[in-house]
Design a protein around this motif. Structure first.
Motif, PDB file in Angstrom:
ATOM      1  N   ARG A   1      38.080  40.153  45.829  1.00 50.29           N
ATOM      2  CA  ARG A   1      36.920  40.499  45.020  1.00 50.29           C
ATOM      3  C   ARG A   1      36.860  41.983  44.665  1.00 50.29           C
ATOM      4  O   ARG A   1      35.804  42.528  44.369  1.00 50.29           O
ATOM      5  CB  ARG A   1      35.617  40.073  45.682  1.00 50.29           C
ATOM      6  N   SER A   2      37.978  42.673  44.718  1.00 50.19           N
ATOM      7  CA  SER A   2      38.013  44.063  44.282  1.00 50.19           C
ATOM      8  C   SER A   2      37.949  44.107  42.762  1.00 50.19           C
ATOM      9  O   SER A   2      38.138  43.097  42.075  1.00 50.19           O
ATOM     10  CB  SER A   2      39.297  44.747  44.759  1.00 50.19           C
ATOM     11  N   SER A   3      37.688  45.287  42.224  1.00 50.85           N
ATOM     12  CA  SER A   3      37.673  45.449  40.775  1.00 50.85           C
ATOM     13  C   SER A   3      39.008  45.021  40.173  1.00 50.85           C
ATOM     14  O   SER A   3      39.051  44.345  39.145  1.00 50.85           O
ATOM     15  CB  SER A   3      37.373  46.909  40.412  1.00 50.85           C
ATOM     16  N   LEU A   4      40.106  45.406  40.827  1.00 49.41           N
ATOM     17  CA  LEU A   4      41.431  45.072  40.301  1.00 49.41           C
ATOM     18  C   LEU A   4      41.677  43.571  40.326  1.00 49.41           C
ATOM     19  O   LEU A   4      42.236  43.014  39.380  1.00 49.41           O
ATOM     20  CB  LEU A   4      42.512  45.798  41.091  1.00 49.41           C
ATOM     21  N   GLN A   5      41.266  42.892  41.394  1.00 49.84           N
ATOM     22  CA  GLN A   5      41.491  41.445  41.460  1.00 49.84           C
ATOM     23  C   GLN A   5      40.754  40.727  40.332  1.00 49.84           C
ATOM     24  O   GLN A   5      41.302  39.848  39.673  1.00 49.84           O
ATOM     25  CB  GLN A   5      41.025  40.891  42.803  1.00 49.84           C
ATOM     26  N   ILE A   6      39.501  41.126  40.097  1.00 41.86           N
ATOM     27  CA  ILE A   6      38.721  40.497  39.028  1.00 41.86           C
ATOM     28  C   ILE A   6      39.336  40.794  37.665  1.00 41.86           C
ATOM     29  O   ILE A   6      39.531  39.894  36.841  1.00 41.86           O
ATOM     30  CB  ILE A   6      37.256  40.988  39.071  1.00 41.86           C
ATOM     31  N   ALA A   7      39.679  42.065  37.441  1.00 44.61           N
ATOM     32  CA  ALA A   7      40.241  42.467  36.147  1.00 44.61           C
ATOM     33  C   ALA A   7      41.600  41.816  35.911  1.00 44.61           C
ATOM     34  O   ALA A   7      41.919  41.402  34.790  1.00 44.61           O
ATOM     35  CB  ALA A   7      40.360  43.984  36.077  1.00 44.61           C
ATOM     36  N   ARG A   8      42.407  41.699  36.963  1.00 45.54           N
ATOM     37  CA  ARG A   8      43.735  41.088  36.811  1.00 45.54           C
ATOM     38  C   ARG A   8      43.616  39.619  36.419  1.00 45.54           C
ATOM     39  O   ARG A   8      44.379  39.121  35.587  1.00 45.54           O
ATOM     40  CB  ARG A   8      44.516  41.226  38.121  1.00 45.54           C
ATOM     41  N   HIS A   9      42.656  38.927  37.031  1.00 47.18           N
ATOM     42  CA  HIS A   9      42.431  37.524  36.688  1.00 47.18           C
ATOM     43  C   HIS A   9      42.055  37.396  35.206  1.00 47.18           C
ATOM     44  O   HIS A   9      42.616  36.572  34.473  1.00 47.18           O
ATOM     45  CB  HIS A   9      41.317  36.967  37.574  1.00 47.18           C
ATOM     46  N   GLU A  10      41.112  38.226  34.759  1.00 43.56           N
ATOM     47  CA  GLU A  10      40.673  38.153  33.364  1.00 43.56           C
ATOM     48  C   GLU A  10      41.775  38.589  32.408  1.00 43.56           C
ATOM     49  O   GLU A  10      41.933  38.024  31.326  1.00 43.56           O
ATOM     50  CB  GLU A  10      39.418  39.017  33.168  1.00 43.56           C
ATOM     51  N   ALA A  11      42.555  39.580  32.800  1.00 42.56           N
ATOM     52  CA  ALA A  11      43.668  40.028  31.959  1.00 42.56           C
ATOM     53  C   ALA A  11      44.666  38.903  31.741  1.00 42.56           C
ATOM     54  O   ALA A  11      45.236  38.761  30.654  1.00 42.56           O
ATOM     55  CB  ALA A  11      44.360  41.234  32.599  1.00 42.56           C
ATOM     56  N   GLY A  12      44.879  38.086  32.776  1.00 48.19           N
ATOM     57  CA  GLY A  12      45.783  36.949  32.637  1.00 48.19           C
ATOM     58  C   GLY A  12      45.351  35.998  31.535  1.00 48.19           C
ATOM     59  O   GLY A  12      46.189  35.450  30.813  1.00 48.19           O
ATOM     60  N   HIS A  13      44.036  35.797  31.401  1.00 45.34           N
ATOM     61  CA  HIS A  13      43.554  34.938  30.310  1.00 45.34           C
ATOM     62  C   HIS A  13      43.956  35.509  28.954  1.00 45.34           C
ATOM     63  O   HIS A  13      44.378  34.788  28.058  1.00 45.34           O
ATOM     64  CB  HIS A  13      42.033  34.829  30.379  1.00 45.34           C
ATOM     65  N   THR A  14      43.813  36.824  28.796  1.00 49.38           N
ATOM     66  CA  THR A  14      44.136  37.440  27.496  1.00 49.38           C
ATOM     67  C   THR A  14      45.631  37.420  27.212  1.00 49.38           C
ATOM     68  O   THR A  14      46.052  37.597  26.067  1.00 49.38           O
ATOM     69  CB  THR A  14      43.624  38.890  27.431  1.00 49.38           C
ATOM     70  N   LEU A  15      46.447  37.193  28.255  1.00 46.94           N
ATOM     71  CA  LEU A  15      47.892  37.083  28.067  1.00 46.94           C
ATOM     72  C   LEU A  15      48.315  35.653  27.760  1.00 46.94           C
ATOM     73  O   LEU A  15      49.499  35.368  27.606  1.00 46.94           O
ATOM     74  CB  LEU A  15      48.625  37.583  29.320  1.00 46.94           C
ATOM     75  N   GLY A  16      47.339  34.754  27.699  1.00 50.29           N
ATOM     76  CA  GLY A  16      47.635  33.391  27.289  1.00 50.29           C
ATOM     77  C   GLY A  16      47.577  32.355  28.383  1.00 50.29           C
ATOM     78  O   GLY A  16      47.967  31.203  28.181  1.00 50.29           O
ATOM     79  N   LEU A  17      47.100  32.737  29.569  1.00 43.66           N
ATOM     80  CA  LEU A  17      46.999  31.804  30.676  1.00 43.66           C
ATOM     81  C   LEU A  17      45.563  31.338  30.831  1.00 43.66           C
ATOM     82  O   LEU A  17      44.638  32.144  30.758  1.00 43.66           O
ATOM     83  CB  LEU A  17      47.492  32.453  31.972  1.00 43.66           C
ATOM     84  N   GLY A  18      45.367  30.038  31.085  1.00 45.20           N
ATOM     85  CA  GLY A  18      44.031  29.495  31.156  1.00 45.20           C
ATOM     86  C   GLY A  18      43.443  29.544  32.550  1.00 45.20           C
ATOM     87  O   GLY A  18      44.153  29.710  33.519  1.00 45.20           O
TER      88      GLY A  18
END
Length: 209
Positions: free
Chosen positions: A192-209
């Motif tokens: 639940r760190s800032s990086l963990q949350i941002a990395r998850h959301e960044a994955g969506h923008t890279l095309g992963l659902g």
């Protein structure tokens, strides 16, 4: 392109995280889509809004407002570091997985596509073209990636990919950003760190659902 997205998916599975699926709404042929821009080496124009909550003196309801306090430069720089690290970790960890499994020859073409460093231009940061101007006030066509860094807890970070532009929200926690010391490429993905949350959301923008 599809091979690279599958590679990123492999990276996510290898990190022992939950399964993802492809987003049907993402068009990999869209000229403004963020992944082709990243792998081409072109600069991705990033706009960041740091937002907070305050009580409306009239309605007495809590509302989200742009943060304009004395810590804005510090918070902006932290949000920019987290954003950069969120995307960089996808490619760095995938590269590490390929090398550790000794499959460099098999994925030679994929390794050639992946950038050593994601080129981000933070257009409304202190050194940007529009210092601290809200993303709402900037021409949409000048923004490839829009970030909302909240100073309050989010139940989940929202994301979107629309008309070739990507956006997401993450909780900026100065005491739990999840970044390694001295820009170490071995990112520390704390729960639940800032990086963990941002990395998850960044994955969506890279095309992963």
């Amino acid at each position: 392109m599809k091979r690279l997205v599958w590679g990123l998916l492999f990276c996510f599975f290898a990190a022992h995280s939950e399964a993802w699926v492809f987003l049907d709404s993402v068009n990999p042929n869209a000229s403004g889509w963020i992944l082709p821009k990243i792998i081409s080496g072109r600069s991705v124009h990033v706009c960041i809004d740091v937002v907070d909550r305050q009580t409306n003196p009239v309605s007495h309801r809590r509302q989200t407002v742009p943060y304009a306090g004395e810590h804005l430069p510090e918070y902006y720089q932290q949000a920019a570091k987290v954003t950069q690290a969120a995307y960089q970790s996808w490619f760095d960890n995938l590269r590490i997985q390929i090398r550790q499994t000794k499959r460099k020859k098999e994925f030679k073409d994929l390794l050639a596509l992946m950038p050593e460093r994601v080129a981000f231009s933070f257009i409304n940061g202190p050194q940007g073209e529009y210092p601290y101007i809200s993303c709402e006030q900037l021409p949409a066509q000048e923004i490839d990636l829009r970030i909302r860094a909240t100073l309050f807890k989010q139940s989940s970070g929202g994301y979107a990919v629309q008309q070739g532009r990507a956006s997401f929200t993450f909780w900026l926690q100065p005491q739990n950003m999840g970044l390694a010391e001295d820009n170490d490429p071995q990112f520390v993905i704390k729960d639940r760190s800032s990086l963990q949350i941002a990395r998850h959301e960044a994955g969506h923008t890279l095309g992963l659902g």
